[in-house]
Structures are given as C-alpha cells and as structure tokens.
Design an enzyme around this catalytic site. Structure first.
Site, PDB file in Angstrom:
ATOM      1  N   ASP A  31       2.343  -4.154   0.828  1.00 42.63           N
ATOM      2  CA  ASP A  31       3.090  -3.178   1.477  1.00 42.63           C
ATOM      3  C   ASP A  31       3.338  -3.279   2.801  1.00 42.63           C
ATOM      4  OD1 ASP A  31       3.990  -0.890   1.514  1.00 42.63           O
ATOM      5  OD2 ASP A  31       2.350   0.329   1.287  1.00 42.63           O
ATOM      6  N   ASP A  79      10.567  -1.988   2.901  1.00 39.52           N
ATOM      7  CA  ASP A  79       9.323  -1.814   2.139  1.00 39.52           C
ATOM      8  C   ASP A  79       8.999  -2.620   0.899  1.00 39.52           C
ATOM      9  OD1 ASP A  79       7.033  -0.776   1.256  1.00 39.52           O
ATOM     10  OD2 ASP A  79       7.928   1.233   1.267  1.00 39.52           O
TER      11      ASP A  79
END
Ligand SMILES: *[C@@H]1O[C@H](CO)[C@@H](O)[C@H](O)[C@H]1NC(C)=O
Ligand SMILES: *[C@@H]1O[C@H](CO)[C@@H](O)[C@H](O)[C@H]1NC(C)=O
Length: 397
Positions: A56, A263
């Site tokens: 992440d 992201d």
C-alpha cells in the site's frame, strides 16, 4: 607483510558489508491479482514466521493481524495465524520517538497522543479510504530481507522494525492477506526504516503488477529502464501524486482537471465523475450489451475469454499532466469478472467526492511505477511485469 595487512583488509571487508553499497535494493515477488484475489501482496518473514502483506503506497504504517497479550483482539482470518508477540519482544512505548513520529504520520489520529485505556502502549488507529480500519499497538520485532546489489552476492539481513499489532480490524472477514505493508512517505514507513538501518541507501519504491497476476516490488536502487516518463512528485492529501490532470477518452476531454494520486492498494480508479462513465457507455453502446454482474457496477455481456479479445471496442484513456501524458489502454481500465463479463475497473467512493482520481491496481497493471522519494518524482513505463526470476527471499521462508 601479508599477516600485517590481513586484519586491516578484514576490517575493510567488514565495513564494505555494513555500508550499503551504492546500489543496494531488495526485491520481493508479488502474489495476487486484480480479479479474483483483489490484492497484490508480498510474503515476508517477521519474527521468524511468514506473513502476507497487501502493498500500500497510500498509507504509512505496516501492521499484521495480531493477538496482543492482555487485550481482547478481534482479528480477521488471513492465510497465516495471527502474529503473537513473544515474551522477549520489545514493546514500543507511548513516549518513544517512534510513537511520536507515528502519530504525525497518521493524519486523523485524535489527541490526546497516549491512549487513555493503556497509556504506556503506543496505540494506533488507521482508517482507510475504502472504509476499512485497523487498530492496535506498536511492537518491535525482526524482519528478514535479502539485499541485492549488482556487485555482491545477495545477503540476508535481519533488522528490528516497528509495526502495528492489529488487534481490532473492520470489517471482520476472511482475507487473502494478514495485514498491510505501509509504503507511504512517512517516517514510520517500511522503507524509511530500512533506510535508517542502512539496509538500503535510497528511498525509492517500485512496483510492477502483472496483468496475469503476480509481479514484483522493489525498494532501494534498482536498475531502471530508459525512457521512463518522470513527473515531479507533489503531495496532495497525504498521497503520492504527479499533480492535477485532464482526463481524455479517445483524445476527447472529459470533465475538468482533477488531482491524480497513485495508490497501489486501491483496486480501481475512483472519484472519476459519472461524466466519464457516461461517455464510455455511449462509445460502446452500439456494439456491446449491458449486463448486471455482481462483481462491478458497469459491465457488458460476455462470455469473453480475455480482455484482449474485447479491448478493441473501447477507446484508450489518457491523463494529461502538465506536459506529461499517461496513456491508459482499455486493458488498464477494464476488468474481466468470474462470469466472463467485461466491466469498468472503476468504483466511485462517495468519500473521494469526485475531487481526485486514484490510479489503482487496475490501471497500474503491466506498468512499472516508481516513487522516487530522493529526487521527489514519480515515474512510469509500460512493462511486462510477470517475473520469471528465481528470488531467494521466498524460497528461504
Ligand atoms: C527495536 O529494538 C531495537 C533493538 O533493541 C532497537 O534498535 C530499535 O530502535 C527498536 N525500534 C523501534 C521502532 O522501537
Ligand atoms: C505519511 O506520513 C507523512 C509524513 O508524516 C505524511 O505527510 C503523510 O500524510 C502520511 N500519509 C498518509 C497516507 O497517511
């Protein structure tokens, strides 16, 4: 003479091994896929046991499903048993520097800094954009990584690092991963800790997510191909971003400029207003039939064996940054579902409010994406991400 020199040479060799070579990096194979897994993850050895962590770049803290002594934990069922700090593990206290840094790195962490119920422990609570959350306490244990560099053989390094013992996750459900590998730009991020321990010298992160599932992640100085498109990195609402961009569908402008963030955890581009969805629907309306598929909201009827077979019916998308363009071919915004329908790989979260475009996993497939925190730039280049390398880290688990 030889005898006199050998201790010095020995010392030099030792120093060479400790100092990170100018181009050291670690590379980890990725598992998972956009569909059906919904995650790309690495498997790392923490406290001597393997854990699978969702990569992440949109968050800072690394955490694992965990049972914390003296606390009632509600953990999700991941592929491995929850991490349990052992008797010897080192706790991170609320007054420690790491904890102060952590609370700076967590954007909405409420005051007061020390958690009232357990004031000595370093408490954290992370709320992700998609609505999931993790809460727990920071522990300090070892992580083993294989460090590579062009001139030296790979060597296994073990460092202590701080991470979250996730004691309360929402929603509670089975998951293909045991936690999250925080690759954000914060001080408590995994890469910042590797750098602080001299395992790598440069805070550079790259990932290549294969369209067939799998791929690889690297941190440090990896050999980079020529012709990468680089854009200066800016900061927007806690994320890596190359700045605002105009969306184009088949060369036509759609909507107004929006901030674009990268992201790796978000499966889909989000926050693109319905103008664009409407335009895509219209552009294929003559040739494909709409269908309801439980996997995603906007789908067309298959069965299609692959995206390759249907992609020609869709127009390419592009994001136009200030004098840089990111081309997004249909295979990077479409997804094939279990029922073999083809869908827009887009979900709109009301939270994103249409104000930003999140470039997520679907769009980053078969793209090498580089977050260079040293030179403050983000880069990308198309690449086949399926790796065939024999990577020692995973074999040694
Ligand atoms: C973890 O423990 C090691 C060894 O005692 C120490 O060097 C390191 O600073 C600690 N890390 C954190 C985040 O507390
Ligand atoms: C990560 O930490 C940095 C530095 O404190 C902060 O600026 C950034 O907003 C944090 N990112 C996220 C996604 O929380």
């Amino acid at each position: 003479m030889a005898a006199m020199w050998s201790p010095i040479i020995g010392l030099l060799l030792l120093l060479l091994q400790l100092a990170p070579s100018s181009s050291s990096y670690i590379q980890l194979p990725l598992e998972g896929s956009v569909h059906p897994v919904g995650y790309f993850y690495v498997t790392m050895n923490i406290g001597g046991k393997p854990y699978s962590l969702d990569i992440d770049t949109g968050s800072n803290l690394t955490w694992l499903e965990c049972k914390y002594p003296g606390h009632q934990c509600n953990t999700c069922k991941g592929p491995h048993r929850p991490y349990e700090p052992n008797r010897h593990h080192k706790k991170v206290m609320c007054g420690d520097q790491f904890c102060t840094d952590l609370h700076k790195d967590l954007p909405h962490y409420p005051e007061p800094r020390c958690y009232t119920q357990h004031p000595h422990e370093c408490h954290y609570h992370i709320q992700y954009v998609g609505g999931t959350s993790s809460e727990g306490f920071i522990v300090n244990d070892t992580v083993s990584v294989d460090v590579l560099s062009p001139s030296l053989p790979s060597r296994r390094v073990q460092i202590f690092f701080g991470f979250g013992c996730g004691c309360n996750q929402k929603p509670l459900k089975d998951s293909p991963v045991d936690g999250v590998l925080g690759l954000g730009m914060g001080k408590v991020g995994f890469v910042a800790q590797l750098k602080a321990h001299n395992v790598i010298r440069k805070d550079i992160i790259g990932h290549c997510l294969s369209i067939d599932g799998g791929g690889y992640l690297f941190v440090g100085e990896h050999h980079l191909p020529d012709h990468i498109t680089w854009a200066p990195m800016r900061k927007y609402s806690h994320y890596y971003t190359p700045g605002p961009a105009q969306l184009l569908l088949g060369g036509e402008k759609i909507g107004s400029q929006k901030m674009v963030v990268f992201d790796s955890d978000k499966q889909d581009m989000q926050g693109i207003n319905s103008v664009w969805v409407f335009q895509v629907k219209r552009s294929v309306s003559g040739s494909l039939q709409r269908v309801t598929d439980h996997a995603l909201p906007v789908c067309w009827k298959g069965p299609f064996q692959s995206i390759q077979l249907v992609k020609r019916k869709f127009k390419p998308l592009a994001l136009e940054f200030t004098n840089k363009v990111m081309h997004i071919p249909p295979e990077n915004y479409l997804a094939l579902t279990g029922e073999k329908n083809v869908c827009l790989g887009i979900l709109q979260t009301p939270k994103a409010g249409g104000q930003m475009i999140i470039i997520g996993d679907v769009t980053m497939q078969d793209l090498l994406v580089i977050y260079d925190n040293e030179q403050k730039r983000v880069g990308w280049i198309s690449k086949q991400c399926k790796h065939t390398l024999e990577i020692p880290s995973i074999n040694a688990l």
